[in-house]
Design a protein around this motif. Sequence first.
Motif, PDB file in Angstrom:
ATOM      1  N   VAL A 235       0.851  -1.190   0.000  1.00  0.00           N
ATOM      2  CA  VAL A 235       0.000   0.000   0.000  1.00  0.00           C
ATOM      3  C   VAL A 235       0.886   1.241   0.000  1.00  0.00           C
ATOM      4  N   LYS A 236       0.592   2.166  -0.907  1.00  0.00           N
ATOM      5  CA  LYS A 236       1.275   3.458  -0.922  1.00  0.00           C
ATOM      6  C   LYS A 236       0.331   4.470  -0.275  1.00  0.00           C
ATOM      7  N   VAL A 237       0.815   5.142   0.759  1.00  0.00           N
ATOM      8  CA  VAL A 237       0.019   6.116   1.494  1.00  0.00           C
ATOM      9  C   VAL A 237       0.457   7.520   1.090  1.00  0.00           C
ATOM     10  N   PHE A 238      -0.523   8.373   0.838  1.00  0.00           N
ATOM     11  CA  PHE A 238      -0.293   9.790   0.566  1.00  0.00           C
ATOM     12  C   PHE A 238      -0.883  10.554   1.741  1.00  0.00           C
ATOM     13  N   MET A 239      -0.061  11.352   2.416  1.00  0.00           N
ATOM     14  CA  MET A 239      -0.517  12.153   3.551  1.00  0.00           C
ATOM     15  C   MET A 239      -0.369  13.616   3.148  1.00  0.00           C
ATOM     16  N   LYS A 240      -1.498  14.328   3.111  1.00  0.00           N
ATOM     17  CA  LYS A 240      -1.525  15.713   2.630  1.00  0.00           C
ATOM     18  C   LYS A 240      -1.858  16.662   3.763  1.00  0.00           C
TER      19      LYS A 240
ATOM     20  N   GLN B 104       4.641   7.270   1.462  1.00  0.00           N
ATOM     21  CA  GLN B 104       5.452   6.156   1.938  1.00  0.00           C
ATOM     22  C   GLN B 104       4.732   4.878   1.522  1.00  0.00           C
ATOM     23  N   THR B 105       5.521   3.851   1.215  1.00  0.00           N
ATOM     24  CA  THR B 105       4.965   2.566   0.807  1.00  0.00           C
ATOM     25  C   THR B 105       5.179   1.546   1.915  1.00  0.00           C
ATOM     26  N   SER B 106       4.159   0.737   2.141  1.00  0.00           N
ATOM     27  CA  SER B 106       4.210  -0.278   3.201  1.00  0.00           C
ATOM     28  C   SER B 106       5.118  -1.430   2.800  1.00  0.00           C
ATOM     29  N   GLU B 107       5.390  -2.264   3.794  1.00  0.00           N
ATOM     30  CA  GLU B 107       6.028  -3.555   3.518  1.00  0.00           C
ATOM     31  C   GLU B 107       5.031  -4.398   2.723  1.00  0.00           C
ATOM     32  N   ARG B 108       5.539  -5.414   2.049  1.00  0.00           N
ATOM     33  CA  ARG B 108       4.651  -6.321   1.317  1.00  0.00           C
ATOM     34  C   ARG B 108       3.962  -7.259   2.300  1.00  0.00           C
ATOM     35  N   ILE B 109       2.732  -7.641   1.951  1.00  0.00           N
ATOM     36  CA  ILE B 109       1.979  -8.579   2.777  1.00  0.00           C
ATOM     37  C   ILE B 109       1.395  -9.647   1.860  1.00  0.00           C
ATOM     38  N   GLN B 110       1.415 -10.865   2.334  1.00  0.00           N
ATOM     39  CA  GLN B 110       0.955 -12.012   1.543  1.00  0.00           C
ATOM     40  C   GLN B 110      -0.484 -12.357   1.914  1.00  0.00           C
ATOM     41  N   LYS B 111      -1.330 -12.505   0.885  1.00  0.00           N
ATOM     42  CA  LYS B 111      -2.714 -12.983   1.086  1.00  0.00           C
ATOM     43  C   LYS B 111      -2.762 -14.423   0.594  1.00  0.00           C
TER      44      LYS B 111
END
Length: 98
Positions: free
Chosen positions: A70-75, A85-92
């Motif tokens: 997930v890439k988060v945009f904080m404005k 900032q981009t999150s770590e990868r997560i496995q589904k």
Amino acid sequence: MLKQELIQNIEVFFTKNYLQVKVIAAGFEESAAYAFYVYKAGNSEAIAKSAYKKFDTYQLEILEPGEYRVKVFMKNTKTGQVITQTSERIQKTNIVEY
């Protein structure tokens, strides 16, 4: 002195078939808006995009197994400054019972 605006951490986890995201931020939380882009491994385009909202949490139903981030945009709604900032990868993983 201006406070430093930053995303300290992005918590990403699955609850059943829902990808859950929680942003831990510092600086301008009271005037912040958040947008979330969800990516699946192997796709260069986001599979889901949210509009900017006041909430620092996000939820998306995901049925396909795979690796996500997930890439988060904080404005800052007062200055227009945006940090990402981009999150770590997560496995589904889908578990099939026979």
